[in-house]
Design a protein around this motif. Structure first.
Motif, mmCIF file in Angstrom:
data_model
loop_
_atom_site.group_PDB
_atom_site.id
_atom_site.type_symbol
_atom_site.label_atom_id
_atom_site.label_comp_id
_atom_site.label_asym_id
_atom_site.label_seq_id
_atom_site.Cartn_x
_atom_site.Cartn_y
_atom_site.Cartn_z
ATOM 1 N N PRO A 140 0.969 -1.202 -0.194
ATOM 2 C CA PRO A 140 -0.088 0.013 -0.063
ATOM 3 C C PRO A 140 0.903 1.236 0.041
ATOM 4 O O PRO A 140 0.436 2.332 -0.597
ATOM 5 C CB PRO A 140 -0.858 -0.234 1.221
ATOM 6 N N PHE A 141 1.795 1.221 0.753
ATOM 7 C CA PHE A 141 2.853 2.590 0.865
ATOM 8 C C PHE A 141 3.488 2.902 -0.240
ATOM 9 O O PHE A 141 3.384 3.851 -0.993
ATOM 10 C CB PHE A 141 3.686 2.279 1.933
ATOM 11 N N ASN A 142 3.886 1.736 -1.274
ATOM 12 C CA ASN A 142 4.363 2.038 -2.596
ATOM 13 C C ASN A 142 3.434 2.440 -3.430
ATOM 14 O O ASN A 142 3.884 3.362 -4.377
ATOM 15 C CB ASN A 142 5.161 0.735 -2.943
ATOM 16 N N ARG A 143 2.261 1.766 -3.536
ATOM 17 C CA ARG A 143 1.177 2.217 -4.283
ATOM 18 C C ARG A 143 0.823 3.797 -3.997
ATOM 19 O O ARG A 143 0.747 4.344 -5.117
ATOM 20 C CB ARG A 143 0.026 1.237 -4.308
ATOM 21 N N PHE A 199 -1.711 -6.610 -1.542
ATOM 22 C CA PHE A 199 -1.264 -7.959 -0.905
ATOM 23 C C PHE A 199 0.137 -8.135 -0.811
ATOM 24 O O PHE A 199 0.728 -9.195 -0.400
ATOM 25 C CB PHE A 199 -2.049 -9.091 -1.674
ATOM 26 N N GLY A 200 0.932 -7.244 -1.262
ATOM 27 C CA GLY A 200 2.576 -7.080 -1.236
ATOM 28 C C GLY A 200 2.957 -7.349 0.448
ATOM 29 O O GLY A 200 3.800 -8.144 0.602
ATOM 30 N N VAL A 201 2.273 -6.632 1.351
ATOM 31 C CA VAL A 201 2.847 -6.862 2.687
ATOM 32 C C VAL A 201 2.545 -8.253 3.199
ATOM 33 O O VAL A 201 3.373 -8.772 3.849
ATOM 34 C CB VAL A 201 2.071 -5.948 3.531
ATOM 35 N N GLU A 206 4.849 -13.484 4.667
ATOM 36 C CA GLU A 206 5.108 -15.149 4.316
ATOM 37 C C GLU A 206 6.366 -15.330 4.045
ATOM 38 O O GLU A 206 6.794 -16.478 4.305
ATOM 39 C CB GLU A 206 4.107 -15.350 3.067
ATOM 40 N N ARG A 207 6.885 -14.748 3.142
ATOM 41 C CA ARG A 207 8.577 -14.986 2.713
ATOM 42 C C ARG A 207 9.280 -15.148 4.153
ATOM 43 O O ARG A 207 10.240 -15.882 4.360
ATOM 44 C CB ARG A 207 8.881 -14.079 1.906
ATOM 45 N N ARG A 208 9.168 -14.066 4.900
ATOM 46 C CA ARG A 208 9.949 -13.990 6.385
ATOM 47 C C ARG A 208 9.531 -15.376 7.187
ATOM 48 O O ARG A 208 10.396 -16.012 7.940
ATOM 49 C CB ARG A 208 9.480 -13.090 7.163
ATOM 50 N N ASP A 209 8.237 -15.791 7.290
ATOM 51 C CA ASP A 209 8.030 -16.769 7.882
ATOM 52 C C ASP A 209 8.838 -18.095 7.285
ATOM 53 O O ASP A 209 9.034 -19.051 8.014
ATOM 54 C CB ASP A 209 6.377 -17.104 7.896
ATOM 55 N N SER A 265 3.478 -2.169 -10.342
ATOM 56 C CA SER A 265 3.406 -3.222 -9.256
ATOM 57 C C SER A 265 4.912 -3.048 -8.623
ATOM 58 O O SER A 265 5.838 -2.312 -9.029
ATOM 59 C CB SER A 265 3.283 -4.633 -9.898
ATOM 60 N N ASP A 266 5.084 -3.907 -7.403
ATOM 61 C CA ASP A 266 6.264 -3.935 -6.898
ATOM 62 C C ASP A 266 7.577 -4.947 -7.309
ATOM 63 O O ASP A 266 8.478 -5.425 -6.810
ATOM 64 C CB ASP A 266 6.270 -4.341 -5.244
#
Length: 569
Positions: A140-143, A199-201, A206-209, A265-266
């Motif tokens: 959201p912040f980047n968007r 949904f980027g956050v 999920e990647r950190r997990d 997108s990111d």
């Protein structure tokens, strides 16, 4: 003398189910049409298929500065490696079509070259710009940060005559605002995107997990099972995102002129979770299973198909990585105590997410902006593409529908660089007819050189909760090519029909060939009359948009019109 009616009425059965509860979307509508097939005698002449391929070309010097003032003779154009003649040439500088200057009849030292009149804006050069936010792969912040830059871009770099559409993707495609030259309306709608979910956050969390799960796994197979489950989920999201882009490109196919899709997108992965499979390989030395499993999720073929589809429809991608210039997560204190470094995985992830952005732009002749916080500078370059370009047109000598042809453009002057789409796909008249009908249905793009019109009669109940709506398509015979053959004059038209209900559920396009036979004795009178194609549409109650297309198969002239039709009381 009465209008000429089709001898046998045509029945078009349209079935649109009303919107249901949110558990499942309404099924797609279907359209079927039937009429007497033309006999061999009716097929008295081959239809004309005039198809000019336009290639938009951007020319710069080694520093990236735009080059203007080139003529047709400065270019060489190749199709599948063979030179083709440039039949159409169009040069635009600063958003205005130009022609080369010519000398005055009696030149003198004080008499400058006299410019020819500027060409009027032509339909084939109209710009349709789609601004597309992929919220599935955005934080959201980047968007929201990038929205400010996009607003300035539209204000300063998009011409008032250019048509703009706003779309977003959140596991389903949403047209936030249809094409319009009233840019303020699009910008107001863009502000609403700031409050939407992205949904980027979630993906980052999920990647950190998964990084922690890889660390705590007791074996390579256990770590692979965690990552494989994640890769499947991400691959499913990625497939939906690509299909949504393909859907937008398809909807643009019938639009005349230039088409650009600004994709924000990111980054979007070429191979979901490739970096994590690589990390498992590095953590558990000698394990070759993880890299092999990663190959299952490669989507390069899908991106190749997407860019080829865009090229076939004269759509250029302009891709912007909204994250901007960032550091790797592996450099943060959170990961400083890991036994196995994730720097390689971070580098692989970033390259993996940027590769599709590069390909989408490169293959379609657009531009990409990666790893930069100078977004205004990036948008300035995109705006220059819209306002400074050359369009080269040529007529292919072949007609094999569905075949893809590679295009190459060279400039005879040394030291210059060119950029353009990589190819195009042959399309049959029937395909182009379908695309034009859908363009009228979805985007309201109408053209009517044949002067057709249509009207609907009063709907009548038919079965359970459905209505039969009479349809009359009126075609001026004075606009239709008629060729004498024996004691009659004959013509051939093709009528297409498509319908969309209030929730944008659409029917497939129904297309019917219709022969026209007029006695020689009646031809002169008939030219002042209308040929009437009569049909019936079966609809559920409510408002619908009906789009009609008519093609004169002998002259290749086509008309597309649409209007709102209501079924029921």
């Amino acid at each position: 003398m009465p209008p000429f009616f089709l001898a046998a009425a045509v029945g078009i059965c349209l079935s649109i189910l009303p919107a249901t509860a949110q558990e499942s979307p309404p099924p797609s509508p279907t359209v079927s049409a039937s009429t007497a097939e033309p006999t061999q005698d009716d097929l008295f002449v081959e239809s004309i298929d005039v198809n000019v391929v336009n290639v938009d070309v951007f020319v710069t010097d080694k520093t990236g500065a735009r080059i203007s003032g080139l003529t047709k003779d400065d270019f060489e154009l190749f199709e599948d490696g063979r030179p083709v003649e440039i039949t159409n040439f169009y040069a635009v500088k600063g958003g205005r079509p130009t022609r080369p200057t010519v000398e005055a009849e009696k030149p003198s030292e004080t008499a400058p070259a006299t410019p020819l009149p500027l060409l009027a804006t032509v339909e084939d050069q109209q710009l349709h710009l789609v601004i597309y936010f992929d919220n599935l792969f955005l934080r959201p912040f980047n968007r929201n940060k990038l929205i400010d830059h996009v607003r300035r871009f539209v204000f300063e770099r998009v011409g008032s005559e250019d048509s703009v559409m706003l779309a977003s993707f959140e596991r389903s495609l949403h047209i936030r605002h249809p094409f319009t030259t009233h840019h303020e309306a699009v910008l107001r709608e863009m502000e609403n995107l700031r409050e939407m979910t992205a949904f980027g956050v979630q993906q980052r969390t999920e990647r950190r997990d998964l990084l922690n799960r890889i660390d705590s796994s007791r074996s390579a197979s256990e770590a692979i099972s965690h990552v494989d489950f994640y890769a499947k989920s991400l691959h499913n999201d990625l497939t939906q995102s690509i299909e949504a882009l393909r859907e937008v490109v398809s909807s643009l196919a019938g639009l005349p002129g230039r088409k650009a899709l600004l994709y924000v997108s990111d980054g979007i992965p070429m191979t979901p979770a490739e970096d994590l499979f690589h990390l498992i390989d590095q953590t558990y030395k000698g394990n070759t299973t993880a890299p092999m499993i990663a190959t299952r999720y490669r989507t390069r073929r899908r991106f190749n198909e997407l860019t080829a589809h865009a090229n076939a429809n004269r759509v250029s991608f302009y891709t912007v990585e909204a994250a901007g210039l960032t550091s790797h997560e592996s450099l943060s204190a959170e990961y400083g105590q890991r036994e196995t470094s994730i720097i390689e995985a971070d580098v692989m992830r970033d390259g993996n997410r940027e590769e599709p952005l590069v390909q989408m732009a490169h293959d379609t002749g657009g531009l990409f902006a990666l790893n930069t916080n100078n977004f205004d500078g990036a948008f300035d370059k995109i705006g220059q593409d819209f306002r400074n370009y050359y369009s080269l047109g040529y007529a292919p000598v072949h007609a094999v529908p569905g075949r893809y042809h590679e295009i190459e453009v060279k400039v005879r002057r040394k030291g210059l660089e060119v950029r353009h789409r990589a190819g195009y796909r042959d399309k049959s008249p029937e395909v182009r007819m379908n695309e034009g009908t859908l363009a009228a249905l979805l985007h309201g793009i109408e053209k009517n050189p044949l002067g057709i019109r249509f009207e609907t009669g009063r709907s009548q109940p038919s079965g359970t909760a459905r209505y039969l709506v009479p349809l009359l398509v009126r075609i001026p015979l004075g606009q239709i090519a008629l060729i004498p053959q024996g004691d009659t004059h004959r013509g051939a038209v093709r009528v297409s029909v498509a319908v969309m209900n209030e929730d944008r559920t659409m029917s497939p396009v129904s297309q019917t060939p219709v022969p026209i036979n007029i006695p020689n004795t009646d031809v002169e009178t008939a030219r002042g009359q209308e040929f009437v194609y009569e049909a019936e549409i079966l609809m559920h109650p409510g408002s619908h948009i009906v789009a009609i297309g008519v093609r004169d198969d002998l002259s290749d002239d086509t008309s597309f019109v649409r209007q709102l039709v209501r079924a029921g009381s």
